[in-house]
Design a protein around this motif. Structure first.
Motif, PDB file in Angstrom:
ATOM      1  N   LEU A 113      -4.212   7.142 -28.396  1.00 42.08           N
ATOM      2  CA  LEU A 113      -4.051   7.983 -29.582  1.00 42.08           C
ATOM      3  C   LEU A 113      -4.720   7.370 -30.811  1.00 42.08           C
ATOM      4  O   LEU A 113      -5.090   8.076 -31.739  1.00 42.08           O
ATOM      5  CB  LEU A 113      -2.562   8.205 -29.866  1.00 42.08           C
ATOM      6  CG  LEU A 113      -1.876   9.262 -29.000  1.00 42.08           C
ATOM      7  CD1 LEU A 113      -0.367   9.219 -29.216  1.00 42.08           C
ATOM      8  CD2 LEU A 113      -2.411  10.646 -29.323  1.00 42.08           C
ATOM      9  N   ALA A 114      -4.874   6.042 -30.797  1.00 43.37           N
ATOM     10  CA  ALA A 114      -5.505   5.394 -31.933  1.00 43.37           C
ATOM     11  C   ALA A 114      -6.926   5.895 -32.133  1.00 43.37           C
ATOM     12  O   ALA A 114      -7.441   5.917 -33.249  1.00 43.37           O
ATOM     13  CB  ALA A 114      -5.515   3.877 -31.739  1.00 43.37           C
ATOM     14  N   GLY A 115      -7.557   6.336 -31.036  1.00 46.86           N
ATOM     15  CA  GLY A 115      -8.927   6.833 -31.127  1.00 46.86           C
ATOM     16  C   GLY A 115      -9.019   8.329 -31.278  1.00 46.86           C
ATOM     17  O   GLY A 115     -10.097   8.878 -31.328  1.00 46.86           O
ATOM     18  N   LEU A 116      -7.867   9.010 -31.345  1.00 49.65           N
ATOM     19  CA  LEU A 116      -7.873  10.458 -31.472  1.00 49.65           C
ATOM     20  C   LEU A 116      -7.521  10.862 -32.890  1.00 49.65           C
ATOM     21  O   LEU A 116      -6.902  10.107 -33.635  1.00 49.65           O
ATOM     22  CB  LEU A 116      -6.845  11.082 -30.517  1.00 49.65           C
ATOM     23  CG  LEU A 116      -7.120  10.908 -29.026  1.00 49.65           C
ATOM     24  CD1 LEU A 116      -5.924  11.429 -28.233  1.00 49.65           C
ATOM     25  CD2 LEU A 116      -8.374  11.663 -28.639  1.00 49.65           C
ATOM     26  N   ALA A 117      -7.891  12.073 -33.259  1.00 52.54           N
ATOM     27  CA  ALA A 117      -7.484  12.587 -34.561  1.00 52.54           C
ATOM     28  C   ALA A 117      -5.974  12.722 -34.595  1.00 52.54           C
ATOM     29  O   ALA A 117      -5.371  13.207 -33.649  1.00 52.54           O
ATOM     30  CB  ALA A 117      -8.133  13.952 -34.803  1.00 52.54           C
ATOM     31  N   PRO A 118      -5.315  12.294 -35.648  1.00 53.48           N
ATOM     32  CA  PRO A 118      -3.861  12.396 -35.702  1.00 53.48           C
ATOM     33  C   PRO A 118      -3.414  13.838 -35.754  1.00 53.48           C
ATOM     34  O   PRO A 118      -4.105  14.704 -36.290  1.00 53.48           O
ATOM     35  CB  PRO A 118      -3.504  11.655 -37.000  1.00 53.48           C
ATOM     36  CG  PRO A 118      -4.745  11.760 -37.851  1.00 53.48           C
ATOM     37  CD  PRO A 118      -5.882  11.714 -36.881  1.00 53.48           C
ATOM     38  N   VAL A 119      -2.263  14.088 -35.170  1.00 51.45           N
ATOM     39  CA  VAL A 119      -1.711  15.439 -35.156  1.00 51.45           C
ATOM     40  C   VAL A 119      -0.884  15.608 -36.419  1.00 51.45           C
ATOM     41  O   VAL A 119       0.331  15.431 -36.434  1.00 51.45           O
ATOM     42  CB  VAL A 119      -0.846  15.662 -33.899  1.00 51.45           C
ATOM     43  CG1 VAL A 119      -0.397  17.104 -33.834  1.00 51.45           C
ATOM     44  CG2 VAL A 119      -1.629  15.302 -32.656  1.00 51.45           C
ATOM     45  N   THR A 120      -1.559  15.878 -37.516  1.00 48.68           N
ATOM     46  CA  THR A 120      -0.888  16.048 -38.799  1.00 48.68           C
ATOM     47  C   THR A 120      -1.335  17.343 -39.423  1.00 48.68           C
ATOM     48  O   THR A 120      -2.283  17.984 -38.982  1.00 48.68           O
ATOM     49  CB  THR A 120      -1.219  14.880 -39.736  1.00 48.68           C
ATOM     50  OG1 THR A 120      -2.647  14.838 -39.918  1.00 48.68           O
ATOM     51  CG2 THR A 120      -0.753  13.550 -39.156  1.00 48.68           C
ATOM     52  N   GLY A 121      -0.674  17.735 -40.475  1.00 42.92           N
ATOM     53  CA  GLY A 121      -1.065  18.935 -41.200  1.00 42.92           C
ATOM     54  C   GLY A 121      -0.495  20.202 -40.624  1.00 42.92           C
ATOM     55  O   GLY A 121      -0.737  21.282 -41.132  1.00 42.92           O
ATOM     56  N   ALA A 122       0.260  20.127 -39.521  1.00 39.85           N
ATOM     57  CA  ALA A 122       0.867  21.310 -38.924  1.00 39.85           C
ATOM     58  C   ALA A 122       2.189  21.597 -39.616  1.00 39.85           C
ATOM     59  O   ALA A 122       2.953  20.693 -39.908  1.00 39.85           O
ATOM     60  CB  ALA A 122       1.090  21.080 -37.435  1.00 39.85           C
ATOM     61  N   SER A 123       2.442  22.845 -39.879  1.00 35.60           N
ATOM     62  CA  SER A 123       3.702  23.215 -40.517  1.00 35.60           C
ATOM     63  C   SER A 123       4.828  23.079 -39.523  1.00 35.60           C
ATOM     64  O   SER A 123       4.616  22.884 -38.329  1.00 35.60           O
ATOM     65  CB  SER A 123       3.628  24.667 -41.014  1.00 35.60           C
ATOM     66  OG  SER A 123       3.727  25.553 -39.917  1.00 35.60           O
ATOM     67  N   ALA A 124       6.059  23.190 -40.031  1.00 32.10           N
ATOM     68  CA  ALA A 124       7.231  23.077 -39.162  1.00 32.10           C
ATOM     69  C   ALA A 124       7.251  24.178 -38.122  1.00 32.10           C
ATOM     70  O   ALA A 124       7.915  24.049 -37.098  1.00 32.10           O
ATOM     71  CB  ALA A 124       8.505  23.116 -40.002  1.00 32.10           C
ATOM     72  N   GLU A 125       6.525  25.249 -38.372  1.00 33.74           N
ATOM     73  CA  GLU A 125       6.510  26.380 -37.443  1.00 33.74           C
ATOM     74  C   GLU A 125       5.217  26.443 -36.635  1.00 33.74           C
ATOM     75  O   GLU A 125       4.853  27.491 -36.143  1.00 33.74           O
ATOM     76  CB  GLU A 125       6.727  27.686 -38.212  1.00 33.74           C
ATOM     77  CG  GLU A 125       8.102  27.779 -38.863  1.00 33.74           C
ATOM     78  CD  GLU A 125       9.220  27.675 -37.847  1.00 33.74           C
ATOM     79  OE1 GLU A 125      10.206  26.979 -38.139  1.00 33.74           O
ATOM     80  OE2 GLU A 125       9.107  28.272 -36.768  1.00 33.74           O
ATOM     81  N   THR A 126       4.503  25.322 -36.546  1.00 34.57           N
ATOM     82  CA  THR A 126       3.307  25.259 -35.714  1.00 34.57           C
ATOM     83  C   THR A 126       3.668  24.697 -34.347  1.00 34.57           C
ATOM     84  O   THR A 126       4.234  23.612 -34.251  1.00 34.57           O
ATOM     85  CB  THR A 126       2.220  24.383 -36.359  1.00 34.57           C
ATOM     86  OG1 THR A 126       1.804  24.977 -37.586  1.00 34.57           O
ATOM     87  CG2 THR A 126       1.009  24.251 -35.438  1.00 34.57           C
ATOM     88  N   LEU A 127       3.331  25.427 -33.305  1.00 36.58           N
ATOM     89  CA  LEU A 127       3.551  24.968 -31.939  1.00 36.58           C
ATOM     90  C   LEU A 127       2.316  24.200 -31.500  1.00 36.58           C
ATOM     91  O   LEU A 127       1.200  24.735 -31.561  1.00 36.58           O
ATOM     92  CB  LEU A 127       3.819  26.169 -31.035  1.00 36.58           C
ATOM     93  CG  LEU A 127       4.339  25.888 -29.619  1.00 36.58           C
ATOM     94  CD1 LEU A 127       5.141  27.092 -29.122  1.00 36.58           C
ATOM     95  CD2 LEU A 127       3.206  25.593 -28.647  1.00 36.58           C
TER      96      LEU A 127
END
Length: 515
Positions: A17-31
């Motif tokens: 995961l260190a080499g992947l784009a972080p999974v951020t910026g998704a709202s609480a209602e993003t699946l």
């Protein structure tokens, strides 16, 4: 053991995961859905990639959709009328359906979409090659005329994988045979396209003006209610990373998990197993063109009698929850399920088989079994079958090659007598490779031809089901192919997802799903 494996997976995942784009910026209602990779395109007409079908079904819709028994139900259509003994199909469309660009869907859009699919689409010619005309016969009415009846027409119009989804007419007309660009991913579904960021994600967002079917959700049919604000499909090629991501709460869903992890994950409270309801199944084809099996149905039945399919499935798949020794070509609960002929499915009787082979005139001639090393399941099943047939006095010689070589050799009838492959889930029996006269094996007897004509010559479901039962019984009598059994893949989900159910029909869908 379970915790140590989980920690190992988690440790590997952190490094990856260190080499992947972080999974951020998704709202609480993003699946957040972890996929095995990126789709080649989301132009559903033009390709059959599983990931494209999984994503595309949320944006694009078809005239019909399969319910939980795989019976097609109206979706963008509201009904139909058959005339001229099934050669003329008049479809009425639902009114007030909106495209994502705000335009109302009319017959003009449906005609343009079906014409493009028929000319350039991955599966379009299966239906449209016999179309003599297709036209809008009213603002919300489409008339399709065929040169001969095709009883599978509704199933073909309901199958979204490489299927006839409906776009605005101006988009498909301009695209013709070229792939539709992402900015023109405009459909009628409960979610609409937002963005595609290469190697990061494809994101769809809720379509607030969606006009769905006023009926209970059932399979892919009925109501499609977007309960989340967005779905983000994130390419995560490593299976360990997908697993640990769901365990850690970084993803809500992850697809195609390894069978060898099933025993650990099924007892893990941080994930929920989601079995596919659409099994793939192994097949061993017989050469009907030349060699010792050509039209020697008695010898083929002797081979079938010798085989114990449960043993082959246990060796090749392992976990019993992931396979089923089912002799029907469709799973139980499917409208095409029938037990016709299946008493011969898995006898595993070498002595009886030896007697049958002798009566068929078998003299010990080597029977060449072509199998690939690329699919371990194929190889394991072929190894088990070779031993079982030896116990019945039937001399099988395995010809082991890579998959590319097998594909070349199976087209040459002098190179093999049997070969091992597998088949994916299909919505209608007419799409089975064994029913294609030109598929390697070349099964084309008069009995088969007559029953195929009976099967495709009517749109009456009861009559078609009865004809299919006769066809399956004929497969067990003439043995053009031998079915090994059903194998189920599985995904994993966060326990916080609600509305997923226990299984999927083919592709997981996320309307009606909440967090």
């Amino acid at each position: 053991m379970r915790h140590s494996l989980r920690n190992l997976l988690s440790g590997a995942a952190l490094a990856l995961l260190a080499g992947l784009a972080p999974v951020t910026g998704a709202s609480a209602e993003t699946l957040r859905y972890a996929t095995i990779g990126e789709p080649p395109s989301l132009d559903v007409h033009m390709g059959t990639a599983t990931i494209a079908a999984t994503i595309g079904q949320h944006m694009f819709e078809t005239l019909y959709a399969f319910d939980s028994t795989f019976e097609p139900q109206p979706l963008l259509a509201s009904g139909e009328q058959l005339l001229d003994d099934g050669r003329t199909i008049v479809m009425t469309l639902r009114q007030g359906v909106k495209f994502h660009n705000g335009k109302e869907m009319t017959a003009e859009d449906v005609v343009a979409s079906l014409k493009r699919w028929g000319e350039f689409g991955a599966r379009g010619k299966l239906l449209m090659a016999n179309a003599t005309s297709l036209e809008a016969t009213g603002p919300y009415e489409v008339t399709l005329k065929l040169s001969e009846p095709n009883g599978a027409w509704k199933s073909m119009l309901a199958f979204p994988n490489g299927g006839p989804v409906i776009y605005p007419s101006e988009i498909v007309t301009a695209a013709a045979g070229e792939p539709i660009a992402p900015e023109n991913y405009v459909g009628t579904g409960p979610f609409k396209f937002k963005e595609w960021r290469g190697n990061r994600h494809v994101e769809l967002v809720k379509f607030d003006e969606y006009v769905g079917v006023d009926a209970p959700a059932d399979g892919y049919a009925g109501a499609r209610v977007a309960e989340v604000d967005a779905i983000r499909f994130i390419p995560v090629p490593d299976v360990g990373t997908r697993v640990s991501g769901v365990q850690a709460g970084d993803y809500d869903y992850a697809e195609f998990i390894s069978g060898d992890l099933y025993g650990v994950l099924k007892d893990d409270p941080s994930v929920k197993i989601h079995l596919s309801g659409a099994p793939i199944f192994g097949l061993m084809f017989m050469n009907s063109k030349e060699g010792p099996l050509a039209n020697n149905f008695e010898l083929r039945r002797a081979i079938q009698t010798a085989l114990n399919k449960e043993e082959a499935l246990r060796v090749s798949v392992g976990e019993e929850a992931l396979w089923k020794a089912n002799g029907s070509f469709f799973p139980e609960g499917n409208i095409w399920y029938t037990e016709a002929g299946t008493e011969a499915y898995s006898e595993g009787n070498p002595e009886k088989a030896k007697e049958m082979a002798a009566a068929a005139g078998y003299d010990g001639t080597p029977i060449k079994l072509l199998v690939s090393t690329n699919y371990k399941t194929h190889f394991d099943q072929a190894t088990v079958f070779t031993r079982q047939l030896a116990d019945a006095g039937i001399n099988v010689q395995m010809v082991v090659v890579d998959w590319a070589t097998l594909l070349k050799k199976r087209a040459q009838p002098d190179q093999w007598d049997m070969f091992v492959t597998h088949h994916g889930n299909i919505p209608d029996p007419i799409l089975l490779t064994a029913l294609n006269d030109s598929y390697p094996g070349w099964w084309a007897t008069e009995d088969k031809t007559a029953l195929k004509a009976k099967f495709t010559g009517t749109s009456d479901l009861a009559a078609r089901r009865a004809a299919w039962s006769e066809l399956q019984a004929l497969i067990y009598e003439q043995v053009p192919t031998i079915k090994v059994g059903d194998v189920y893949s599985y995904d994993i989900a966060s326990p916080s997802l609600k509305g997923m159910g226990e299984t999927t029909l083919i592709w997981p869908h996320f309307w009606g799903v909440s967090k």
